[in-house]
Design a protein around this motif. Structure first.
Motif, PDB file in Angstrom:
ATOM      1  N   GLY A  21       9.484 -30.414  -7.684  1.00  0.00           N
ATOM      2  CA  GLY A  21       9.873 -29.282  -8.516  1.00  0.00           C
ATOM      3  C   GLY A  21      10.558 -28.206  -7.679  1.00  0.00           C
ATOM      4  O   GLY A  21      10.243 -28.005  -6.512  1.00  0.00           O
ATOM      5  N   SER A  22      11.510 -27.545  -8.289  1.00  0.00           N
ATOM      6  CA  SER A  22      12.206 -26.453  -7.606  1.00  0.00           C
ATOM      7  C   SER A  22      12.683 -25.455  -8.650  1.00  0.00           C
ATOM      8  O   SER A  22      12.645 -25.718  -9.840  1.00  0.00           O
ATOM      9  CB  SER A  22      13.380 -26.988  -6.788  1.00  0.00           C
ATOM     10  OG  SER A  22      14.342 -27.565  -7.630  1.00  0.00           O
ATOM     11  N   GLU A  23      13.162 -24.314  -8.163  1.00  0.00           N
ATOM     12  CA  GLU A  23      13.707 -23.308  -9.065  1.00  0.00           C
ATOM     13  C   GLU A  23      14.885 -22.620  -8.381  1.00  0.00           C
ATOM     14  O   GLU A  23      15.001 -22.630  -7.160  1.00  0.00           O
ATOM     15  CB  GLU A  23      12.639 -22.282  -9.452  1.00  0.00           C
ATOM     16  CG  GLU A  23      12.088 -21.481  -8.300  1.00  0.00           C
ATOM     17  CD  GLU A  23      11.018 -20.507  -8.744  1.00  0.00           C
ATOM     18  OE1 GLU A  23      11.339 -19.298  -8.828  1.00  0.00           O
ATOM     19  OE2 GLU A  23       9.888 -20.961  -8.989  1.00  0.00           O
ATOM     20  N   VAL A  24      15.746 -22.069  -9.207  1.00  0.00           N
ATOM     21  CA  VAL A  24      16.919 -21.352  -8.699  1.00  0.00           C
ATOM     22  C   VAL A  24      16.654 -19.860  -8.899  1.00  0.00           C
ATOM     23  O   VAL A  24      16.387 -19.411 -10.014  1.00  0.00           O
ATOM     24  CB  VAL A  24      18.205 -21.783  -9.447  1.00  0.00           C
ATOM     25  CG1 VAL A  24      19.388 -20.969  -8.977  1.00  0.00           C
ATOM     26  CG2 VAL A  24      18.447 -23.265  -9.263  1.00  0.00           C
ATOM     27  N   ARG A  25      16.716 -19.109  -7.777  1.00  0.00           N
ATOM     28  CA  ARG A  25      16.503 -17.662  -7.840  1.00  0.00           C
ATOM     29  C   ARG A  25      17.811 -16.954  -7.515  1.00  0.00           C
ATOM     30  O   ARG A  25      18.500 -17.304  -6.561  1.00  0.00           O
ATOM     31  CB  ARG A  25      15.445 -17.231  -6.838  1.00  0.00           C
ATOM     32  CG  ARG A  25      14.058 -17.702  -7.182  1.00  0.00           C
ATOM     33  CD  ARG A  25      13.052 -17.154  -6.217  1.00  0.00           C
ATOM     34  NE  ARG A  25      11.726 -17.708  -6.463  1.00  0.00           N
ATOM     35  CZ  ARG A  25      10.723 -17.584  -5.639  1.00  0.00           C
ATOM     36  NH1 ARG A  25      10.868 -16.925  -4.494  1.00  0.00           N
ATOM     37  NH2 ARG A  25       9.557 -18.100  -5.938  1.00  0.00           N
ATOM     38  N   ARG A  26      18.116 -15.953  -8.317  1.00  0.00           N
ATOM     39  CA  ARG A  26      19.338 -15.152  -8.105  1.00  0.00           C
ATOM     40  C   ARG A  26      18.950 -13.940  -7.259  1.00  0.00           C
ATOM     41  O   ARG A  26      17.958 -13.268  -7.546  1.00  0.00           O
ATOM     42  CB  ARG A  26      19.890 -14.698  -9.449  1.00  0.00           C
ATOM     43  CG  ARG A  26      21.175 -13.944  -9.361  1.00  0.00           C
ATOM     44  CD  ARG A  26      21.663 -13.650 -10.782  1.00  0.00           C
ATOM     45  NE  ARG A  26      22.988 -13.091 -10.744  1.00  0.00           N
ATOM     46  CZ  ARG A  26      23.269 -11.801 -10.815  1.00  0.00           C
ATOM     47  NH1 ARG A  26      22.296 -10.914 -10.935  1.00  0.00           N
ATOM     48  NH2 ARG A  26      24.512 -11.380 -10.783  1.00  0.00           N
ATOM     49  N   SER A  27      19.713 -13.717  -6.214  1.00  0.00           N
ATOM     50  CA  SER A  27      19.428 -12.548  -5.367  1.00  0.00           C
ATOM     51  C   SER A  27      20.726 -11.817  -5.071  1.00  0.00           C
ATOM     52  O   SER A  27      21.766 -12.430  -4.870  1.00  0.00           O
ATOM     53  CB  SER A  27      18.731 -12.977  -4.076  1.00  0.00           C
ATOM     54  OG  SER A  27      19.583 -13.786  -3.310  1.00  0.00           O
ATOM     55  N   GLU A  28      20.649 -10.503  -5.070  1.00  0.00           N
ATOM     56  CA  GLU A  28      21.812  -9.663  -4.780  1.00  0.00           C
ATOM     57  C   GLU A  28      21.573  -8.977  -3.447  1.00  0.00           C
ATOM     58  O   GLU A  28      20.505  -8.415  -3.209  1.00  0.00           O
ATOM     59  CB  GLU A  28      22.031  -8.640  -5.882  1.00  0.00           C
ATOM     60  CG  GLU A  28      22.416  -9.264  -7.200  1.00  0.00           C
ATOM     61  CD  GLU A  28      22.701  -8.226  -8.266  1.00  0.00           C
ATOM     62  OE1 GLU A  28      23.121  -7.102  -7.922  1.00  0.00           O
ATOM     63  OE2 GLU A  28      22.508  -8.551  -9.429  1.00  0.00           O
ATOM     64  N   ASN A  78      26.130  -8.533   0.768  1.00  0.00           N
ATOM     65  CA  ASN A  78      27.347  -9.361   0.787  1.00  0.00           C
ATOM     66  C   ASN A  78      27.543 -10.133  -0.516  1.00  0.00           C
ATOM     67  O   ASN A  78      28.193 -11.160  -0.535  1.00  0.00           O
ATOM     68  CB  ASN A  78      27.335 -10.293   1.995  1.00  0.00           C
ATOM     69  CG  ASN A  78      26.082 -11.140   2.076  1.00  0.00           C
ATOM     70  OD1 ASN A  78      25.200 -11.012   1.241  1.00  0.00           O
ATOM     71  ND2 ASN A  78      26.022 -11.987   3.072  1.00  0.00           N
ATOM     72  N   GLY A  79      26.962  -9.700  -1.633  1.00  0.00           N
ATOM     73  CA  GLY A  79      27.236 -10.289  -2.930  1.00  0.00           C
ATOM     74  C   GLY A  79      26.037 -11.016  -3.544  1.00  0.00           C
ATOM     75  O   GLY A  79      24.899 -10.878  -3.097  1.00  0.00           O
ATOM     76  N   VAL A  80      26.339 -11.799  -4.574  1.00  0.00           N
ATOM     77  CA  VAL A  80      25.303 -12.523  -5.320  1.00  0.00           C
ATOM     78  C   VAL A  80      25.154 -13.925  -4.729  1.00  0.00           C
ATOM     79  O   VAL A  80      26.151 -14.633  -4.518  1.00  0.00           O
ATOM     80  CB  VAL A  80      25.673 -12.614  -6.820  1.00  0.00           C
ATOM     81  CG1 VAL A  80      24.657 -13.428  -7.576  1.00  0.00           C
ATOM     82  CG2 VAL A  80      25.821 -11.230  -7.416  1.00  0.00           C
ATOM     83  N   TRP A  81      23.894 -14.322  -4.491  1.00  0.00           N
ATOM     84  CA  TRP A  81      23.586 -15.656  -3.971  1.00  0.00           C
ATOM     85  C   TRP A  81      22.574 -16.319  -4.896  1.00  0.00           C
ATOM     86  O   TRP A  81      21.714 -15.651  -5.461  1.00  0.00           O
ATOM     87  CB  TRP A  81      23.009 -15.577  -2.553  1.00  0.00           C
ATOM     88  CG  TRP A  81      24.010 -15.192  -1.529  1.00  0.00           C
ATOM     89  CD1 TRP A  81      24.359 -13.939  -1.133  1.00  0.00           C
ATOM     90  CD2 TRP A  81      24.815 -16.078  -0.771  1.00  0.00           C
ATOM     91  NE1 TRP A  81      25.332 -13.963  -0.174  1.00  0.00           N
ATOM     92  CE2 TRP A  81      25.623 -15.299   0.075  1.00  0.00           C
ATOM     93  CE3 TRP A  81      24.945 -17.459  -0.695  1.00  0.00           C
ATOM     94  CZ2 TRP A  81      26.543 -15.837   0.953  1.00  0.00           C
ATOM     95  CZ3 TRP A  81      25.847 -17.997   0.195  1.00  0.00           C
ATOM     96  CH2 TRP A  81      26.636 -17.197   1.004  1.00  0.00           C
ATOM     97  N   TYR A  82      22.687 -17.630  -5.026  1.00  0.00           N
ATOM     98  CA  TYR A  82      21.736 -18.408  -5.808  1.00  0.00           C
ATOM     99  C   TYR A  82      20.972 -19.317  -4.833  1.00  0.00           C
ATOM    100  O   TYR A  82      21.546 -20.214  -4.220  1.00  0.00           O
ATOM    101  CB  TYR A  82      22.453 -19.244  -6.871  1.00  0.00           C
ATOM    102  CG  TYR A  82      23.153 -18.386  -7.887  1.00  0.00           C
ATOM    103  CD1 TYR A  82      22.460 -17.898  -8.976  1.00  0.00           C
ATOM    104  CD2 TYR A  82      24.499 -18.049  -7.738  1.00  0.00           C
ATOM    105  CE1 TYR A  82      23.101 -17.088  -9.913  1.00  0.00           C
ATOM    106  CE2 TYR A  82      25.133 -17.252  -8.664  1.00  0.00           C
ATOM    107  CZ  TYR A  82      24.440 -16.777  -9.751  1.00  0.00           C
ATOM    108  OH  TYR A  82      25.061 -15.990 -10.676  1.00  0.00           O
ATOM    109  N   ARG A  83      19.661 -19.055  -4.686  1.00  0.00           N
ATOM    110  CA  ARG A  83      18.853 -19.799  -3.733  1.00  0.00           C
ATOM    111  C   ARG A  83      18.020 -20.844  -4.472  1.00  0.00           C
ATOM    112  O   ARG A  83      17.460 -20.564  -5.537  1.00  0.00           O
ATOM    113  CB  ARG A  83      17.905 -18.852  -2.973  1.00  0.00           C
ATOM    114  CG  ARG A  83      18.644 -17.832  -2.153  1.00  0.00           C
ATOM    115  CD  ARG A  83      17.707 -16.975  -1.330  1.00  0.00           C
ATOM    116  NE  ARG A  83      16.701 -16.317  -2.173  1.00  0.00           N
ATOM    117  CZ  ARG A  83      15.498 -15.970  -1.741  1.00  0.00           C
ATOM    118  NH1 ARG A  83      15.143 -16.197  -0.503  1.00  0.00           N
ATOM    119  NH2 ARG A  83      14.654 -15.372  -2.540  1.00  0.00           N
TER     120      ARG A  83
END
Length: 193
Positions: free
Chosen positions: A147-154, A157-162
């Motif tokens: 299982g995994s999840e995608v976290r949005r972080s700002e 240097n911009g928006v990243w999806y981890r």
């Protein structure tokens, strides 16, 4: 002077002359009457044998054995001789049965003081600029049964999806999943968090 042997003829028995150069007829084959009679006698014997067998099978009647016709005399019944009647009660007993299990504490839980913070580990498997790439990696991880999840972080240097896996109770468990991910050619980083 030469003689003409082809045209020479011999007189036949009945007075006529026949040409000697012609072929004579082969004798006609004789019918083996003895073999024909023997085959007919064998076929007749076989037919008679079948007739006798069929006739005897129709005339015989099957009688039931003597033990089946008369009831056995009433004798005292020994309980050892009787077949036991099987009655399964565990089905009804287990339907509503509740079992309480006492799980002992592990050595790590006993040694840990009450006020110590929990150490949880997470694993970051990727960081992407687009959400589509992060979702693709999440799908690949799901195909491995994890299982995994995608976290949005700002950030600055911009928006990243981890893509994050976890939390894990110990670093050892996190490292096991990290090895599974290395088979997918995906490098993951285990962090405490």
């Amino acid at each position: 002077m030469a003689k003409d042997y082809v045209r020479r003829s011999k007189p036949k028995r009945n007075g006529r002359t026949a040409k000697s150069g012609g072929r004579t007829r082969a004798p006609e084959p004789r019918v083996p009457w003895l073999a024909v009679i023997l085959v007919l006698v064998l076929l007749a014997g076989f037919g008679y044998l079948i007739y006798l067998i069929k006739g005897s099978a129709d005339s015989r009647t099957v009688e039931p054995p003597a033990a089946a016709r008369t009831p056995p005399p009433a004798a005292p019944v020994n309980p050892i001789d009787q077949k036991p009647v099987e009655k399964w009660r565990y089905i009804e007993q287990l339907e509503n049965k509740e079992i309480v299990v006492d799980v002992p504490e592990t050595a790590a839980q006993r040694a840990k003081p009450e006020d110590a913070p929990d150490k949880r580990y997470i694993m970051q498997c990727g960081s992407f600029r687009s959400a589509e790439q992060a979702e693709q990696l999440k799908a690949r991880i799901a195909f491995q049964g994890l299982g995994s999840e995608v976290r949005r972080s700002e950030g600055s240097n911009g928006v990243w999806y981890r893509v994050i896996m976890g939390p894990y109770p110990s670093q050892r468990v996190a490292e096991q999943d990290k090895h599974k991910m290395s088979r997918l050619n995906t490098d993951c980083v285990v962090r405490q968090g």
